[in-house]
Design a protein around this motif. Structure first.
Motif, short mmCIF file in Angstrom:
data_model
loop_
_atom_site.label_atom_id
_atom_site.label_comp_id
_atom_site.label_asym_id
_atom_site.label_seq_id
_atom_site.Cartn_x
_atom_site.Cartn_y
_atom_site.Cartn_z
N LYS A 20 0.82 -1.21 0.00
CA LYS A 20 0.00 0.00 0.00
C LYS A 20 0.86 1.27 0.00
O LYS A 20 2.07 1.21 0.14
N CYS A 23 1.79 2.02 4.03
CA CYS A 23 2.14 0.93 4.95
C CYS A 23 2.56 -0.28 4.14
O CYS A 23 2.54 -0.23 2.91
N CYS A 25 1.15 -3.30 3.94
CA CYS A 25 0.12 -4.30 3.63
C CYS A 25 0.07 -4.64 2.15
O CYS A 25 0.30 -3.78 1.30
N THR A 37 -4.84 -5.68 6.31
CA THR A 37 -4.93 -4.39 7.02
C THR A 37 -3.92 -4.36 8.16
O THR A 37 -3.41 -5.41 8.56
N CYS A 38 -3.60 -3.17 8.63
CA CYS A 38 -2.70 -3.00 9.77
C CYS A 38 -3.10 -1.71 10.48
O CYS A 38 -3.96 -0.97 9.97
ZN LIG Z 1 -1.73 -1.46 6.30
#
Ligand SMILES: [Zn+2]
Length: 510
Positions: A20, A23, A25, A37-38
């Motif tokens: 992404k 981040c 992910c 997701t994170c």
């Molecule tokens: Zn993430």
């Protein structure tokens, strides 16, 4: 009265990065809801975004490919709004200082062959939001592990933080057709740059449009509406035609167009206004305080990889943007022109062969191994494209490598196969992925060119059909085809047609 439409597009293209934009992910398509997701992309308190370098490079590639200007400084901004699929309560986008300005994409109007430039206002980087899955949606019922209850809405955050570029055009398009031509060109460029898959159905290319209409001679612009939710190329043309007709209908009946946001319903094929709550825009943009200014220095980009870090690039003599420019591949127009010149093929062929980068690569690889460029072009445009269409696959999934097609064509030249046999073998190759040699061997398909063998078949055919021979000799030359057919039947189509023709003529005239 005749009307024209004035159309401007906002296209969102998903960049083909592995992770992404802020981040680490994954961005792969089709994963279980909320599995990618994170804390960063979910917007939990205390987290900080880190800009993805690849996303910046890809965006710059696109800017350069369309002749835009990369801004030396650009900043990210928060676009604030409340929606269930936006956990942070804002989207990180760019606002008054975007990554780039200017640039254009040229389209060709099919009827007149006239070229027309569609000018771009800007290209900027932003993150995607999540996805709400309503129980009426097909996408909802497709998700495996969810409870399905009518009227319920679930939310999938996998798309939160997926890197996008937004490409904004000037209102240069004058018909829905021009809008689709532009989108096709744009998709082609993105695909050549290998920075976006261009798949509208999977949401990696989406488009909103601003539409207004006016009588053809009028210069004053009409009131525009915004049409959203067009998820395929077909939908874009249909939705824009629908909206154009709708606006003309209102004007002709003496009404006034209201500036509003409309949603295209692909199933019902109609346009409906968005609920007013959804369109009350006050985004309260302000600069994103967690990211620094994105700066393109001669040898570095700063603002990437955290607040204070700098990404150093080698080669001190050229600028970063220049370096990315040098990495650009040959673009569709240039490649088409080169194909016409280098391979001496008609413009029509070159256009078709360069529609997709992978198809153009396939063609060139094949010509490298079999230099009759027009013959290869015919095969690629005919047999190869037909197989791809029938199998609903892309060139990269195709089981016949270009080298194998080249070797098949060589077997026609050497007389091992007739043209007809080669086409059958090709279908078999596309089905099984086996080489032509293997298929020829397994099926005992080698063309019979041995004159002795063909001669004896012909003699037996003539012996068995004295009546027809009589007819031919009395001047009815049309029965020649009948003899050829019989010989082919007896040899199971393996006899070399030109040898058959030659011997048959000799025998019949003796
Ligand atoms: Zn993430």
């Amino acid at each position: 009265m005749k009307y024209e439409s004035i159309i401007g597009l906002e296209v969102h293209a998903q960049l083909l990065t592995d992770s992404k934009i802020f981040c680490g992910c994954s961005v792969s398509y089709g994963a279980d809801p909320n599995s990618q997701t994170c804390p960063v992309c979910l917007g939990l308190p205390g987290v900080l975004p880190v800009l993805n370098k690849k996303a910046v490079e890809y965006a710059v590639k696109m800017v350069l490919a369309v002749g835009g200007t990369v801004a030396p400084h650009s900043i990210f901004a928060r676009k604030n709004y409340f929606y269930p699929d936006l956990p942070k309560g804002y989207q990180i986008s760019q606002y008054d200082q975007p990554l780039s300005t200017g640039g254009s994409v040229e389209i060709e109007i099919p009827e007149s062959k006239a070229k027309k430039k569609i000018h771009l206002t800007r290209i900027h980087l932003e993150e995607d939001a999540g996805k709400s899955l309503h129980s009426e949606d097909n996408s909802y019922t497709n998700t495996s592990s969810n409870v399905k209850q009518k009227g319920e809405t679930l939310v999938d955050m996998n798309r939160c933080g997926v890197p996008l570029i937004e490409i904004v055009t000037q209102p240069d398009m004058r018909s829905p057709k021009e809008a689709t031509l532009f989108l096709n060109k744009l998709k082609q460029i993105l695909e050549y740059l290998e920075i976006c898959s261009g798949n509208m159905e999977e949401g990696s290319l989406r488009c909103d449009a601003n539409v207004s209409v006016r009588p053809i001679a009028q210069t004053k612009l009409g009131t525009k509406t915004e049409v959203k939710n067009m998820n395929s190329f077909k939908a874009v043309e249909k939705a824009l035609n629908f909206e154009m007709e709708r606006q003309i209908g209102i004007i002709e009946s003496g009404g006034r167009i209201i500036q509003e946001t409309l949603l295209w319903d692909a199933e019902k094929e109609l346009i409906a206004p968005m609920r007013s709550k959804e369109e009350s825009h006050d985004y309260r943009y302000f600069p994103e305080p967690d990211l620094v200014v994105l700066k393109f220095h001669p040898q570095t980009i700063s603002g990437i990889g955290g607040i204070r870090s700098e990404e150093k690039f080698g080669t001190p003599t050229i600028t970063i943007v220049e370096k990315i420019k040098q990495s650009l591949p040959e673009l569709p127009e240039a490649r088409k022109t080169r194909f016409i010149k280098q391979y001496q093929i008609p413009e029509y062929d070159a256009e078709l062969l360069t529609t997709e980068k992978k198809l153009a690569d396939y063609y060139e690889e094949c010509v490298k191994n079999y230099p009759n460029s027009k013959a290869v072009s015919n095969w690629v445009m005919g047999e190869v494209l037909r197989e791809l269409k029938e199998r609903k696959i892309s060139v990269s999934e195709f089981k016949v490598p270009p080298k194998e097609l080249a070797s098949l064509l060589k077997q026609v030249d050497s007389g091992t196969l007739s043209g007809k046999m080669a086409k059958d073998v090709f279908v078999e190759m596309a089905e099984t992925g086996l080489s032509s040699e293997k298929i020829i061997q397994e099926k005992g398909l080698v063309q019979v060119t041995d004159t002795k063998e063909i001669e004896s078949v012909i003699e037996s055919v003539l012996r068995e059909n004295p009546g027809e021979v009589e007819k031919y000799r009395s001047g009815k030359e049309r029965v020649f085809g009948f003899f050829v057919g019989e010989v082919m039947k007896k040899t199971k189509g393996k006899a070399n047609p030109s040898v058959v023709n030659q011997i048959l003529k000799e025998k019949l005239s003796s």
